[in-house]
Design a protein around this motif. Sequence first.
Motif, mmCIF file in Angstrom:
data_model
loop_
_atom_site.group_PDB
_atom_site.id
_atom_site.type_symbol
_atom_site.label_atom_id
_atom_site.label_comp_id
_atom_site.label_asym_id
_atom_site.label_seq_id
_atom_site.Cartn_x
_atom_site.Cartn_y
_atom_site.Cartn_z
ATOM 1 N N UNK A 38 0.584 -1.437 0.030
ATOM 2 C CA UNK A 38 0.057 0.224 -0.031
ATOM 3 C C UNK A 38 0.344 1.449 -0.084
ATOM 4 N N UNK A 39 1.535 1.337 1.017
ATOM 5 C CA UNK A 39 2.872 3.061 1.041
ATOM 6 C C UNK A 39 3.069 3.079 -0.203
ATOM 7 N N UNK A 40 4.318 1.509 -1.011
ATOM 8 C CA UNK A 40 4.677 2.252 -1.989
ATOM 9 C C UNK A 40 3.622 3.485 -3.012
ATOM 10 N N UNK A 41 2.495 2.779 -3.452
ATOM 11 C CA UNK A 41 1.724 3.528 -4.090
ATOM 12 C C UNK A 41 1.930 5.717 -3.336
ATOM 13 N N UNK A 42 2.393 5.891 -2.401
ATOM 14 C CA UNK A 42 2.214 7.183 -1.609
ATOM 15 C C UNK A 42 3.457 8.080 -2.207
ATOM 16 N N UNK A 43 4.632 6.680 -2.527
ATOM 17 C CA UNK A 43 5.716 7.041 -3.393
ATOM 18 C C UNK A 43 5.769 7.452 -4.925
ATOM 19 N N UNK A 44 4.889 6.384 -5.637
ATOM 20 C CA UNK A 44 5.087 6.625 -6.952
ATOM 21 C C UNK A 44 4.415 6.729 -7.327
ATOM 22 N N UNK A 45 3.055 7.253 -6.968
ATOM 23 C CA UNK A 45 1.993 8.106 -7.086
ATOM 24 C C UNK A 45 1.967 9.399 -6.438
ATOM 25 N N UNK A 46 1.880 10.416 -7.638
ATOM 26 C CA UNK A 46 1.335 11.605 -6.350
ATOM 27 C C UNK A 46 -0.363 11.608 -6.676
ATOM 28 N N UNK A 47 -1.044 11.102 -7.902
ATOM 29 C CA UNK A 47 -2.364 11.033 -7.638
ATOM 30 C C UNK A 47 -2.782 10.032 -7.014
ATOM 31 N N UNK A 48 -2.543 9.190 -5.831
ATOM 32 C CA UNK A 48 -2.717 8.546 -4.885
ATOM 33 C C UNK A 48 -3.025 9.977 -4.110
ATOM 34 N N UNK A 49 -3.886 8.392 -3.528
ATOM 35 C CA UNK A 49 -5.222 9.406 -2.507
ATOM 36 C C UNK A 49 -6.220 11.315 -3.104
ATOM 37 N N UNK A 50 -5.974 11.339 -4.263
ATOM 38 C CA UNK A 50 -6.120 12.357 -4.772
ATOM 39 C C UNK A 50 -8.019 12.427 -5.484
ATOM 40 N N UNK A 51 -7.950 13.350 -5.870
ATOM 41 C CA UNK A 51 -9.565 13.253 -6.162
ATOM 42 C C UNK A 51 -9.930 12.905 -7.438
ATOM 43 N N UNK A 52 -8.579 12.276 -8.031
ATOM 44 C CA UNK A 52 -8.729 11.910 -9.132
ATOM 45 C C UNK A 52 -7.562 11.094 -9.759
ATOM 46 N N UNK A 53 -7.859 10.206 -10.675
ATOM 47 C CA UNK A 53 -6.980 9.103 -11.068
ATOM 48 C C UNK A 53 -5.490 9.357 -12.054
ATOM 49 N N UNK A 54 -4.274 8.804 -12.313
ATOM 50 C CA UNK A 54 -3.336 9.428 -11.884
ATOM 51 C C UNK A 54 -3.868 9.505 -14.321
#
Length: 404
Positions: A38-54
């Motif tokens: 789970x945590x790797x996506x916080x580091x690798x994807x700046x859109x993780x947890x954002x209102x839209x997908x990357x």
Amino acid sequence: MNLPLQQPVNGYPPATPAPRLQQVDALRGFALFGILAVNIWVFSDSYYGAAVSNPAHPSAIDHAIRFLISTLFEAKFYLLFSFLFGYSFTLQLASAERSQSAFVPRMVRRQLALLVIGLIHGAVLFHGEILSLYALLGLALLALRHLSARRALKLAVGLPVCSALIFMALGLMQLAQGSYVGAPVSEPMDMALLIGSSALGALDFNLSQLPQTIVALWLLQGPSTLAMFLFGYVAGRRGWLVAPYVFAAWKGRLLSVMLPIGLGGALIYGYTAAYAPGAGLETLGYGISELTAPLLSASYVLLLLGAFDSPLGERVCRWLAPMGRMSLSNYLLQSLLLSLIFTGYGLGLINTLDWALVLLIVIALYGLQLWLSHLWMRSHQYGPCEWLLRAVTLLARPAWRKTR
């Protein structure tokens, strides 16, 4: 004042006989895999947890990977880790009774040291860290330790139910206002440029995000975390994880109920997180997940404990246990390695890797940690951070290496 060693407390048996079990350490080692996934996506994807997908990952495979992670891992493994934290609380209680030491001062020192470690970790490496939450809720568990098992279990059920109902109500309100999915935003890309630009950029971002992330974690995970602390505490005091298991006769029936409900709720949440993030549908899905995720996490535990009884499962258990015995060190090491890969502390690869490659990195890093844990625990009594935490807890210098 310490209680007599053989005196039951609120219906619990004495804490002194509580053993440290290899399968519990193995469960903790397994939980670290889910935490990393789970945590790797916080580091690798700046859109993780954002209102839209990357927008850089619009393919069906990308969405399927996001769906898989959300369904099977998100909001499941922190529950398992929290349950085992509560279980470990009983090991600390047993240790204090064996040494005839005052339990409360020891635990207060331990939790405050964990709070300091967590805040440093969050400020320097990972703004989404959970150790500070564990530290403060651990003090709450300390205050609640005299609850009877019945009352503790009632509170453990009530906390996530109330939280889930609040999120479900919020989701329905958003849907009633026509807010089904989030609106596009530009901040995630700006965040990626800052994090990946330099070490100072990464540090600045962590420091700026840490306060609001702590508040968000309290709201999103606080009730369920304390609930699982209580479940783990009762499990440790009642010996639920000591073979022969008290639930062995009901294991099949428990799984037949918990696994379908837990997986069903996970599928709902996974779909909303992957395909409708940022508004009413995801909020509603998260509320449903709060109700059902504990059942899926418990199913993981039952399935693993059953698997550990087989010859192959026993070998897997022995491989996982060293990693679980130094879980704090491994959790911090995960953040360090991910920072070196994805932020300006190292390669700055945030938003640049294919998501299938990110999954391969999860497997590679976890395998590396398994190997390092075995190597370390062959000659050391504790992990490095566990040694530090124990030194503060006991106000003494624990043995660093194993004696031959």
